[in-house]
Enzyme design. Structure first.
Site, PDB file in Angstrom:
ATOM      1  N   HIS A   7       5.545  -4.262   4.683  1.00 15.16           N
ATOM      2  CA  HIS A   7       4.856  -3.857   3.319  1.00 15.16           C
ATOM      3  C   HIS A   7       3.490  -3.739   3.909  1.00 15.16           C
ATOM      4  O   HIS A   7       2.558  -4.614   4.220  1.00 15.16           O
ATOM      5  CB  HIS A   7       4.873  -5.126   2.601  1.00 15.16           C
ATOM      6  CG  HIS A   7       4.558  -4.734   1.272  1.00 15.16           C
ATOM      7  ND1 HIS A   7       3.498  -5.451   0.576  1.00 15.16           N
ATOM      8  CD2 HIS A   7       4.510  -3.711   0.168  1.00 15.16           C
ATOM      9  CE1 HIS A   7       3.200  -5.248  -0.598  1.00 15.16           C
ATOM     10  NE2 HIS A   7       3.890  -4.139  -0.730  1.00 15.16           N
ATOM     11  N   ARG A   8       3.036  -2.318   3.582  1.00 12.49           N
ATOM     12  CA  ARG A   8       1.673  -1.990   3.993  1.00 12.49           C
ATOM     13  C   ARG A   8       1.170  -2.375   5.358  1.00 12.49           C
ATOM     14  O   ARG A   8       0.325  -2.505   5.749  1.00 12.49           O
ATOM     15  CB  ARG A   8       0.573  -2.671   3.029  1.00 12.49           C
ATOM     16  CG  ARG A   8       0.882  -2.778   1.595  1.00 12.49           C
ATOM     17  CD  ARG A   8      -0.351  -3.757   0.737  1.00 12.49           C
ATOM     18  NE  ARG A   8       0.051  -3.870  -0.636  1.00 12.49           N
ATOM     19  CZ  ARG A   8      -0.643  -4.752  -1.535  1.00 12.49           C
ATOM     20  NH1 ARG A   8      -1.710  -5.107  -1.259  1.00 12.49           N
ATOM     21  NH2 ARG A   8      -0.129  -4.987  -2.681  1.00 12.49           N
ATOM     22  N   GLU A  34       6.306   0.377   4.652  1.00 12.32           N
ATOM     23  CA  GLU A  34       5.820   1.118   3.436  1.00 12.32           C
ATOM     24  C   GLU A  34       4.216   1.160   3.604  1.00 12.32           C
ATOM     25  O   GLU A  34       3.645   0.400   3.997  1.00 12.32           O
ATOM     26  CB  GLU A  34       6.337  -0.042   2.308  1.00 12.32           C
ATOM     27  CG  GLU A  34       5.950   0.085   0.800  1.00 12.32           C
ATOM     28  CD  GLU A  34       4.599  -0.170   0.385  1.00 12.32           C
ATOM     29  OE1 GLU A  34       4.563   0.165  -0.714  1.00 12.32           O
ATOM     30  OE2 GLU A  34       3.829  -0.785   1.075  1.00 12.32           O
ATOM     31  N   ASP A  36       0.732   2.994   0.807  1.00 13.31           N
ATOM     32  CA  ASP A  36       0.356   3.389  -0.443  1.00 13.31           C
ATOM     33  C   ASP A  36      -0.673   4.688  -0.304  1.00 13.31           C
ATOM     34  O   ASP A  36      -1.394   4.512   0.476  1.00 13.31           O
ATOM     35  CB  ASP A  36      -0.257   2.355  -1.365  1.00 13.31           C
ATOM     36  CG  ASP A  36       0.464   1.104  -1.373  1.00 13.31           C
ATOM     37  OD1 ASP A  36       1.365   1.136  -1.918  1.00 13.31           O
ATOM     38  OD2 ASP A  36       0.149   0.345  -0.700  1.00 13.31           O
ATOM     39  N   HIS A  49      -4.281   0.889  -0.731  1.00 11.88           N
ATOM     40  CA  HIS A  49      -3.411   0.582  -1.879  1.00 11.88           C
ATOM     41  C   HIS A  49      -4.090   0.803  -3.086  1.00 11.88           C
ATOM     42  O   HIS A  49      -3.531   0.997  -4.207  1.00 11.88           O
ATOM     43  CB  HIS A  49      -3.176  -1.098  -1.732  1.00 11.88           C
ATOM     44  CG  HIS A  49      -2.290  -1.639  -2.938  1.00 11.88           C
ATOM     45  ND1 HIS A  49      -2.841  -2.220  -4.121  1.00 11.88           N
ATOM     46  CD2 HIS A  49      -0.934  -1.617  -2.945  1.00 11.88           C
ATOM     47  CE1 HIS A  49      -1.928  -2.577  -4.762  1.00 11.88           C
ATOM     48  NE2 HIS A  49      -0.780  -2.349  -4.238  1.00 11.88           N
ATOM     49  N   GLU A 109       4.533   5.290  -1.288  1.00 13.77           N
ATOM     50  CA  GLU A 109       4.440   5.014  -2.609  1.00 13.77           C
ATOM     51  C   GLU A 109       3.271   5.898  -2.947  1.00 13.77           C
ATOM     52  O   GLU A 109       1.965   5.697  -2.718  1.00 13.77           O
ATOM     53  CB  GLU A 109       4.105   3.390  -2.866  1.00 13.77           C
ATOM     54  CG  GLU A 109       4.262   3.240  -4.378  1.00 13.77           C
ATOM     55  CD  GLU A 109       3.450   1.734  -4.690  1.00 13.77           C
ATOM     56  OE1 GLU A 109       3.751   0.792  -3.850  1.00 13.77           O
ATOM     57  OE2 GLU A 109       3.256   1.768  -5.842  1.00 13.77           O
ATOM     58  N   LYS A 111       0.650   6.351  -5.241  1.00 19.96           N
ATOM     59  CA  LYS A 111      -0.149   5.475  -6.431  1.00 19.96           C
ATOM     60  C   LYS A 111      -0.999   6.314  -7.350  1.00 19.96           C
ATOM     61  O   LYS A 111      -2.236   6.470  -7.687  1.00 19.96           O
ATOM     62  CB  LYS A 111      -1.394   4.677  -5.561  1.00 19.96           C
ATOM     63  CG  LYS A 111      -0.722   3.674  -4.776  1.00 19.96           C
ATOM     64  CD  LYS A 111      -0.597   2.541  -5.609  1.00 19.96           C
ATOM     65  CE  LYS A 111      -0.075   1.158  -5.014  1.00 19.96           C
ATOM     66  NZ  LYS A 111       0.806   0.182  -5.680  1.00 19.96           N
ATOM     67  N   ASP A 229       5.395  -8.777   3.737  1.00 24.43           N
ATOM     68  CA  ASP A 229       4.102  -8.768   4.609  1.00 24.43           C
ATOM     69  C   ASP A 229       4.387  -9.194   5.724  1.00 24.43           C
ATOM     70  O   ASP A 229       3.291  -9.087   6.835  1.00 24.43           O
ATOM     71  CB  ASP A 229       3.260  -9.574   3.716  1.00 24.43           C
ATOM     72  CG  ASP A 229       2.753  -8.865   2.503  1.00 24.43           C
ATOM     73  OD1 ASP A 229       2.867  -7.579   2.340  1.00 24.43           O
ATOM     74  OD2 ASP A 229       2.257  -9.650   1.466  1.00 24.43           O
TER      75      ASP A 229
END
Ligand code: G3P
Ligand code: CA
Length: 244
Positions: A7-8, A34, A36, A49, A109, A111, A229
């Site tokens: 994640h990120r 993943e 953003d 993000h 993703e 945003k 994470d």
């Protein structure tokens, strides 16, 4: 087998949404990453993000008010200043270029829940197609109109809806949007929900799963993937389960 998406990047151990965090995800053999995407004043797709740079960099202001040349001066090292000197906010293109020869999956993703970035969907799709990543990418957003548009523009790329609260039979709604993935807040996910989703050929990838107990629960539910994470920890737990 549940897939592990960093994640990120590996945001629990490295500066989120930076190349360092993405390299770490590859190093620990996550299945995917993943990230953003927001857009700058000069139309560059950047990986960050928040709509502002305040939380994760040493600057302040809205991403949409900077051109990329300005934005790249800021240090996105965030809370890892003791380990790293300087981390730039990456361009989406840099990530795609790097990921192309790897086997990693990628969840982009969009945003665009707060700000309606002009032609964001078209630009992201063009770039994914340019790097021939259509079949390794999942596009997602809390903005479901945006996902419906992505599906119309690029039916060959998987789309997924992000959401926080429990939805009733979301597969019916998804059919209208053309989405095939559910990215729910983990608190809404039950074993029977996962089973029903699978009966409707819908993938379930909950976020953000950081505690070992929750990871184990999601593995037991046989979710398709988790966003975490801590991809290294998740991989270890999953490997342990395989050997016991
Ligand atoms: O895509 C899962 C997750 O990233 C959605 O929430 O706020 O971490 O972008 P957020
Ligand atoms: Ca995200």
């Amino acid at each position: 087998m549940t897939k592990i998406f960093a994640h990120r990047g590996s945001a629990g151990t490295h500066p989120e949404n930076t190349m360092i965090a993405f390299y770490e995800a590859e190093r620990v053999e996550a299945d995917g990453i993943e990230l953003d995407v927001q857009m700058t004043k000069d139309g560059a797709l950047v990986v960050i993000h928040d709509e502002t740079i305040d939380r994760t960099t040493d600057g302040t202001g809205w991403v949409k008010d900077f051109i990329y040349k300005e934005l790249q001066q800021f240090n996105a090292v965030y809370k890892f200043a003791e380990q790293y000197d300087f981390c730039r906010i990456p361009l989406l293109e840099e990530v795609l270029q790097w990921i192309e020869p790897t086997e990693l999956l990628l969840n982009i993703e969009l945003k665009n829940g707060l700000i309606e970035y002009k032609k964001l969907e078209e630009k992201v799709i063009d770039m994914v197609r340019h790097y021939h990543l259509e079949h390794r990418v999942v596009l997602s957003s809390f903005n479901h109109n945006s996902m419906a548009l992505c599906h119309r523009l690029a039916p060959e790329i998987e789309t997924a809806i992000l959401y926080m609260k429990s939805l009733c039979q979301p597969w019916k709604y998804m059919r209208a949007i053309g989405a095939s993935g559910l990215h729910p807040y983990h608190g809404t996910v039950t074993e029977s929900f996962v089973r029903q989703a699978h009966d409707h050929r819908v993938a379930v990838r909950p976020f953000t799963i950081n505690k070992a107990g929750l990871m184990k629960k999601m593995f037991q539910y046989q979710v398709d993937a988790i966003f975490t994470d801590y991809p290294s920890k998740a991989k270890q737990l999953l490997n342990n389960q395989k050997t016991t």
